[in-house]
Design a protein around this motif. Structure first.
Motif, PDB file in Angstrom:
ATOM      1  N   SER A  12      -7.403   0.875   7.207  1.00  0.00           N
ATOM      2  CA  SER A  12      -8.439   0.309   8.076  1.00  0.00           C
ATOM      3  C   SER A  12      -9.796   0.983   7.926  1.00  0.00           C
ATOM      4  O   SER A  12     -10.817   0.430   8.337  1.00  0.00           O
ATOM      5  N   THR A  13      -9.827   2.184   7.341  1.00  0.00           N
ATOM      6  CA  THR A  13     -11.096   2.882   7.143  1.00  0.00           C
ATOM      7  C   THR A  13     -11.185   3.412   5.718  1.00  0.00           C
ATOM      8  O   THR A  13     -10.178   3.800   5.121  1.00  0.00           O
ATOM      9  N   SER A  15     -12.542   6.216   2.935  1.00  0.00           N
ATOM     10  CA  SER A  15     -12.689   7.668   2.905  1.00  0.00           C
ATOM     11  C   SER A  15     -13.665   8.048   1.802  1.00  0.00           C
ATOM     12  O   SER A  15     -13.806   7.322   0.813  1.00  0.00           O
TER      13      SER A  15
END
Length: 108
Positions: A12-13, A15
């Motif tokens: 979901s995110t 890096s």
């Protein structure tokens, strides 16, 4: 022969650094290390998806029957992706033989 399948793993995110996808192999798997290889166990920096490529090596699979590979994602970049969840992926490898009926002159 060799055949491959690609499995997408989403996060979901993004890096700022690559994240390693760690797998856990289930003890019920019957596939041995010479019957498959896995590549792409990384989600690249800045990406939301990584692709695990599983390649079967049919020359190492018995002509009769099949073998089963069962695994789950243990962690991605050190974080457990699905807390308290049991998600297993299973792949069945088998050899498919095709028989052709021949006439007496070697023709199909």
């Amino acid at each position: 022969g060799i055949t491959s399948i690609e499995i997408e793993v989403f996060v979901s995110t993004a890096s700022s650094s690559d994240r390693e996808i760690m797998l856990t192999f289930d003890e019920t798997s019957t596939a041995t290390a010479d019957q498959y290889t896995m590549e792409g166990l990384t989600i690249p920096a800045g990406a939301f998806v990584g692709v695990i490529k599983v390649t079967s090596h049919y020359d190492a699979i018995p002509e009769e029957g099949s073998v089963f590979l069962k695994f789950s994602i243990a962690s991605i970049g050190g974080s457990r992706p699905l807390e308290n969840a049991q998600l297993f992926l299973g792949i069945i490898f088998y050899v498919w033989l095709m028989f052709m009926e021949m006439d007496g002159k070697g023709r199909t």
